[in-house]
Scaffold this motif. Structure first.
Motif, PDB file in Angstrom:
ATOM      1  N   GLU A 354       4.683  -4.106  -1.042  1.00 29.51           N
ATOM      2  CA  GLU A 354       4.952  -4.804  -2.311  1.00 29.51           C
ATOM      3  C   GLU A 354       3.608  -5.791  -2.516  1.00 29.51           C
ATOM      4  OE1 GLU A 354       8.318  -6.439  -4.700  1.00 29.51           O
ATOM      5  OE2 GLU A 354       8.938  -4.560  -3.740  1.00 29.51           O
ATOM      6  N   ASN A 355       3.700  -6.812  -1.435  1.00 28.76           N
ATOM      7  CA  ASN A 355       2.978  -8.053  -1.483  1.00 28.76           C
ATOM      8  C   ASN A 355       1.495  -7.716  -1.681  1.00 28.76           C
ATOM      9  OD1 ASN A 355       5.072  -9.611  -1.169  1.00 28.76           O
ATOM     10  ND2 ASN A 355       4.737  -9.963   1.129  1.00 28.76           N
ATOM     11  N   ALA A 356       1.086  -6.822  -0.877  1.00 25.90           N
ATOM     12  CA  ALA A 356      -0.613  -6.233  -0.951  1.00 25.90           C
ATOM     13  C   ALA A 356      -0.819  -5.734  -2.247  1.00 25.90           C
ATOM     14  CB  ALA A 356      -0.886  -5.453   0.226  1.00 25.90           C
ATOM     15  N   TYR A 357       0.300  -4.715  -2.583  1.00 23.30           N
ATOM     16  CA  TYR A 357       0.107  -3.843  -3.876  1.00 23.30           C
ATOM     17  C   TYR A 357       0.079  -4.732  -5.363  1.00 23.30           C
ATOM     18  CZ  TYR A 357       0.455   0.394  -6.408  1.00 23.30           C
ATOM     19  OH  TYR A 357       0.247   1.584  -7.599  1.00 23.30           O
ATOM     20  N   GLU A 358       0.837  -5.811  -5.176  1.00 29.73           N
ATOM     21  CA  GLU A 358       0.912  -6.471  -6.268  1.00 29.73           C
ATOM     22  C   GLU A 358      -0.428  -7.062  -6.663  1.00 29.73           C
ATOM     23  OE1 GLU A 358       3.471 -10.668  -7.961  1.00 29.73           O
ATOM     24  OE2 GLU A 358       3.771  -9.746  -6.031  1.00 29.73           O
ATOM     25  N   LYS A 359      -1.263  -7.621  -5.568  1.00 31.38           N
ATOM     26  CA  LYS A 359      -2.536  -8.021  -6.208  1.00 31.38           C
ATOM     27  C   LYS A 359      -3.577  -7.106  -6.635  1.00 31.38           C
ATOM     28  CE  LYS A 359      -5.788  -8.459  -2.905  1.00 31.38           C
ATOM     29  NZ  LYS A 359      -6.536  -8.565  -1.758  1.00 31.38           N
ATOM     30  N   TYR A 360      -3.511  -5.831  -6.158  1.00 31.20           N
ATOM     31  CA  TYR A 360      -4.467  -4.585  -6.783  1.00 31.20           C
ATOM     32  C   TYR A 360      -3.781  -4.505  -8.412  1.00 31.20           C
ATOM     33  CZ  TYR A 360      -6.482  -3.807  -2.363  1.00 31.20           C
ATOM     34  OH  TYR A 360      -7.395  -4.047  -1.302  1.00 31.20           O
ATOM     35  N   GLN A 361      -2.516  -4.559  -8.393  1.00 31.79           N
ATOM     36  CA  GLN A 361      -2.011  -3.974  -9.687  1.00 31.79           C
ATOM     37  C   GLN A 361      -2.408  -5.211 -10.713  1.00 31.79           C
ATOM     38  OE1 GLN A 361       2.361  -3.651  -8.625  1.00 31.79           O
ATOM     39  NE2 GLN A 361       2.284  -1.662  -9.368  1.00 31.79           N
ATOM     40  N   ALA A 365      -5.709  -2.055 -10.596  1.00 29.73           N
ATOM     41  CA  ALA A 365      -5.933  -0.808  -9.618  1.00 29.73           C
ATOM     42  C   ALA A 365      -4.519  -0.212  -9.341  1.00 29.73           C
ATOM     43  CB  ALA A 365      -6.593  -1.155  -8.344  1.00 29.73           C
ATOM     44  N   SER A 366      -4.215   0.916  -8.854  1.00 32.20           N
ATOM     45  CA  SER A 366      -3.178   1.582  -8.537  1.00 32.20           C
ATOM     46  C   SER A 366      -3.211   2.627  -7.314  1.00 32.20           C
ATOM     47  CB  SER A 366      -2.503   2.287  -9.716  1.00 32.20           C
ATOM     48  OG  SER A 366      -3.409   3.342 -10.348  1.00 32.20           O
ATOM     49  N   LEU A 367      -2.230   2.830  -6.858  1.00 28.86           N
ATOM     50  CA  LEU A 367      -2.218   3.862  -5.567  1.00 28.86           C
ATOM     51  C   LEU A 367      -2.563   5.344  -5.997  1.00 28.86           C
ATOM     52  CD1 LEU A 367      -1.839   3.955  -2.460  1.00 28.86           C
ATOM     53  CD2 LEU A 367       0.602   4.656  -3.115  1.00 28.86           C
ATOM     54  N   VAL A 368      -3.625   5.717  -5.313  1.00 29.14           N
ATOM     55  CA  VAL A 368      -3.887   7.263  -5.663  1.00 29.14           C
ATOM     56  C   VAL A 368      -3.099   7.977  -4.897  1.00 29.14           C
ATOM     57  CG1 VAL A 368      -5.615   9.094  -5.575  1.00 29.14           C
ATOM     58  CG2 VAL A 368      -6.385   6.547  -6.170  1.00 29.14           C
ATOM     59  N   LYS A 369      -2.056   8.816  -5.511  1.00 30.42           N
ATOM     60  CA  LYS A 369      -0.911   9.468  -5.116  1.00 30.42           C
ATOM     61  C   LYS A 369      -1.145  11.093  -5.171  1.00 30.42           C
ATOM     62  CE  LYS A 369       2.611   6.038  -5.903  1.00 30.42           C
ATOM     63  NZ  LYS A 369       4.120   5.884  -6.428  1.00 30.42           N
ATOM     64  N   ILE A 370      -0.834  11.730  -4.113  1.00 31.96           N
ATOM     65  CA  ILE A 370      -0.794  13.099  -4.201  1.00 31.96           C
ATOM     66  C   ILE A 370       0.059  13.649  -4.936  1.00 31.96           C
ATOM     67  CG2 ILE A 370      -1.203  15.277  -2.912  1.00 31.96           C
ATOM     68  CD1 ILE A 370      -1.627  13.441  -0.416  1.00 31.96           C
ATOM     69  N   THR A 371       0.049  14.395  -6.061  1.00 28.45           N
ATOM     70  CA  THR A 371       0.871  15.253  -6.884  1.00 28.45           C
ATOM     71  C   THR A 371       0.911  16.496  -6.642  1.00 28.45           C
ATOM     72  OG1 THR A 371      -0.937  15.522  -8.875  1.00 28.45           O
ATOM     73  CG2 THR A 371       0.367  13.553  -8.586  1.00 28.45           C
ATOM     74  N   GLN A 372       1.812  17.438  -7.137  1.00 25.36           N
ATOM     75  CA  GLN A 372       2.015  18.751  -7.061  1.00 25.36           C
ATOM     76  C   GLN A 372       0.793  19.450  -7.689  1.00 25.36           C
ATOM     77  OE1 GLN A 372       4.523  18.895  -4.348  1.00 25.36           O
ATOM     78  NE2 GLN A 372       4.335  20.945  -5.324  1.00 25.36           N
ATOM     79  N   GLU A 373       0.429  18.814  -8.974  1.00 28.65           N
ATOM     80  CA  GLU A 373      -0.696  19.318  -9.670  1.00 28.65           C
ATOM     81  C   GLU A 373      -1.989  19.230  -8.627  1.00 28.65           C
ATOM     82  OE1 GLU A 373      -3.638  18.328 -13.434  1.00 28.65           O
ATOM     83  OE2 GLU A 373      -1.928  17.257 -13.211  1.00 28.65           O
ATOM     84  N   LEU A 390      -2.395   6.967   5.794  1.00 27.13           N
ATOM     85  CA  LEU A 390      -3.455   6.393   6.211  1.00 27.13           C
ATOM     86  C   LEU A 390      -3.723   5.050   5.928  1.00 27.13           C
ATOM     87  CD1 LEU A 390      -5.952   9.505   5.279  1.00 27.13           C
ATOM     88  CD2 LEU A 390      -5.208   8.889   7.469  1.00 27.13           C
ATOM     89  N   VAL A 391      -2.556   4.381   5.484  1.00 30.42           N
ATOM     90  CA  VAL A 391      -2.595   3.046   4.997  1.00 30.42           C
ATOM     91  C   VAL A 391      -2.818   2.231   6.189  1.00 30.42           C
ATOM     92  CG1 VAL A 391      -1.367   1.231   3.799  1.00 30.42           C
ATOM     93  CG2 VAL A 391      -1.333   3.518   3.082  1.00 30.42           C
ATOM     94  N   GLU A 392      -3.792   1.223   6.075  1.00 33.80           N
ATOM     95  CA  GLU A 392      -4.062  -0.194   6.989  1.00 33.80           C
ATOM     96  C   GLU A 392      -3.963  -1.499   6.164  1.00 33.80           C
ATOM     97  OE1 GLU A 392      -5.751  -0.687  11.070  1.00 33.80           O
ATOM     98  OE2 GLU A 392      -7.336  -0.620   9.555  1.00 33.80           O
ATOM     99  N   ILE A 393      -3.191  -2.149   6.474  1.00 33.88           N
ATOM    100  CA  ILE A 393      -3.604  -3.496   5.675  1.00 33.88           C
ATOM    101  C   ILE A 393      -3.730  -4.762   6.516  1.00 33.88           C
ATOM    102  CG2 ILE A 393      -2.112  -5.350   3.931  1.00 33.88           C
ATOM    103  CD1 ILE A 393      -0.306  -2.812   3.231  1.00 33.88           C
ATOM    104  N   LYS A 394      -5.205  -5.330   6.204  1.00 32.89           N
ATOM    105  CA  LYS A 394      -5.168  -6.494   6.671  1.00 32.89           C
ATOM    106  C   LYS A 394      -5.752  -7.618   5.667  1.00 32.89           C
ATOM    107  CE  LYS A 394      -7.594  -4.056  10.870  1.00 32.89           C
ATOM    108  NZ  LYS A 394      -8.932  -3.839  11.599  1.00 32.89           N
ATOM    109  N   ARG A 395      -5.132  -8.743   6.053  1.00 31.26           N
ATOM    110  CA  ARG A 395      -5.459  -9.866   4.997  1.00 31.26           C
ATOM    111  C   ARG A 395      -5.055  -9.450   3.672  1.00 31.26           C
ATOM    112  NH1 ARG A 395     -10.898 -12.025   7.836  1.00 31.26           N
ATOM    113  NH2 ARG A 395     -10.107 -12.224   9.850  1.00 31.26           N
ATOM    114  N   ASP A 396      -3.932  -8.564   3.470  1.00 34.83           N
ATOM    115  CA  ASP A 396      -3.644  -8.101   2.235  1.00 34.83           C
ATOM    116  C   ASP A 396      -4.702  -7.211   1.495  1.00 34.83           C
ATOM    117  OD1 ASP A 396      -1.048  -9.329   1.950  1.00 34.83           O
ATOM    118  OD2 ASP A 396      -1.629 -11.288   0.943  1.00 34.83           O
ATOM    119  N   TYR A 397      -5.718  -6.952   2.156  1.00 32.28           N
ATOM    120  CA  TYR A 397      -6.554  -5.898   1.794  1.00 32.28           C
ATOM    121  C   TYR A 397      -6.256  -4.562   2.318  1.00 32.28           C
ATOM    122  CZ  TYR A 397      -9.673  -9.267   0.080  1.00 32.28           C
ATOM    123  OH  TYR A 397     -10.492 -10.349  -0.852  1.00 32.28           O
TER     124      TYR A 397
END
Length: 438
Positions: A354-361, A365-373, A390-397
């Motif tokens: 959540e902490n890292a994602y909030e800054k991007y939001q 920006a938003s997470l590119v998710k794989i959909t059924q489509e 494949l997620v790696e978070i360094k210094r909230d990046y």
């Protein structure tokens, strides 16, 4: 091990070992009368003996020089760990698959740091459409190609002390050089004393003992243009996403001028000889596509027998790929470059804390998710989907896990490498897994 594998370039002493053995045989032939009583022509005996001694001398001289040259490259220090690493690099990494990575930006340099742990047969083909920041200023002031992305790739592939890396990445804080990096100035200086930009990059790569090769996609001064859905045409790589946000109008397509700009000859050859050609990760419209729009790059990829891999971005980019899914990224490439047939798509299926994602939001920006489509369309296109966390978070990046991503690419490359037996591939992968578990 096959004889042909033994003859592949390694520490470059095999030829001298063979020459030395021939010398020993000639010397033994000349001395055969004294050991086994074999009758030998005196003239041949003398000539064979002298030639044998000469060959042994040459083999010892050049063999030791080759070894000492490599030791000199690691600083002349006979530290066991460094020598072991040098031998590993020469013997194991040199036999890794030939991988060509095409793109630019931070994503490319991060991937290169992972790939160099598995293979030394790496070629980075880097965009030169950048016109912002320190690179853009040097481009404007000196009329040279933008060095920023190339600098990052060279540093990623170089073997250097942390202090040297910090120096090359250092940005001046005051004065007329404010915001400019020392590494960019280093390349600019090399460019000044070299015949052209390509030669400058080669010289810098030699100085920094770079693993693999780094090439600008072209030596021509190209400019990127974007066409928005509103019909507005935007000039300049750095202006395209800004104008898209300002007009709230998505990018329809991009193109370069001059349209006839030709790809670097060495880049074309690298693509033709590759086991794997990788597109991304990186900004879709401003890092990846500018390379593919250069004349004969698309053609070279299309004609290459290499496996073509697209790495989907982890996050969308405001003003560039807002709302894009995995298939949205891929179809943009297919639309611009219809000749390129992608074999694999690598995508992340992990979540971001959540902490890292909030800054991007907050930045849009938003997470590119794989959909059924996505899965359904990729199946229609007969493209294999490889998904993993494949997620790696360094210094909230948020970044791709370079090691995990590189393992996937190398696995594809080993399957493609001609002449490799299944047992050899499995053994190599097990070796790589052990290396990163230690």
């Amino acid at each position: 091990m096959k004889a042909v594998d033994w003859l592949k370039p390694g520490l470059q002493i095999k030829r001298w070992i063979i020459l030395g053995l021939i010398g020993v045989l000639l010397l033994a032939y000349s001395l055969s009368y004294y050991f086994v009583g074999m009758t030998v022509n005196v003239g041949l005996q003398i000539i064979g003996g002298l030639l044998g001694v000469l060959l042994i001398y040459i083999a010892l001289y050049f063999g030791l020089r080759s070894l000492l040259k490599d030791i000199h490259k690691i600083g002349g220090n006979l530290d066991k760990g460094k020598i072991n690493k040098m031998i590993y690099d020469k013997k194991v990494l040199a036999k890794g698959p030939k991988i060509v990575v095409i793109g630019g930006g931070t994503g490319l340099s991060i991937l290169l740091r992972g790939l160099k742990l598995f293979t030394s047969n790496i070629t980075a083909i880097v965009t030169v459409a950048d016109d912002g920041g320190g690179s853009g200023k040097l481009r404007e002031d000196l009329g040279m190609l933008p060095p920023g992305d190339i600098r990052n790739c060279i540093i990623a592939l170089a073997e250097m002390e942390p202090t040297m890396e910090k120096l090359l990445q250092y940005r001046f804080q005051e004065g007329t050089l404010k915001g400019q990096s020392f590494g960019n100035l280093f390349i600019a200086s090399m460019n000044g004393i070299s015949g052209n930009f390509e030669e400058a990059i080669k010289k810098m790569s030699e100085v920094l003992a770079v693993t693999g090769k780094v090439y600008p996609v072209t030596l021509e001064n190209i400019t990127l243009y974007g066409v928005l859905n509103s019909g507005t045409v935007v000039k300049g790589e750095s202006n395209i996403p800004k104008k898209s946000i300002e007009e709230n109008s998505p990018i329809e397509r991009v193109f370069i001028k001059p349209k006839v700009a030709e790809g670097l000859k060495e880049a074309i050859e690298a693509i033709g000889n590759a086991d794997v050609v990788v597109l991304g990760p990186g900004s879709l419209y401003t890092s990846i596509l500018p390379n593919l729009l250069v004349k004969n790059i698309e053609e070279a990829i299309a004609q290459s027998f290499a496996k073509k891999v697209y790495i989907s971005n982890m996050m969308t980019q405001p003003g560039e790929t807002d709302g894009y899914s995995v298939i949205g990224h891929l179809e943009a490439i297919m639309k611009h470059c219809p000749k390129i047939e992608v074999d694999f798509v690598i995508a992340n299926n992990g979540e971001i804390v959540e902490n890292a994602y909030e800054k991007y939001q907050q930045e849009g920006a938003s997470l590119v998710k794989i959909t059924q489509e996505d899965r359904g369309k990729l199946k229609e296109y007969e493209i294999s989907l490889i998904e993993d966390n494949l997620v790696e978070i360094k210094r909230d990046y948020v970044r791709h896990d370079a090691v995990k991503l590189s393992k996937i690419i190398v696995d594809i490359g080993l399957e493609e490498t001609k002449g490799s037996s299944p047992s050899k591939k499995i053994a190599t992968l097990k070796h790589l897994d052990r290396k990163f578990q230690d």
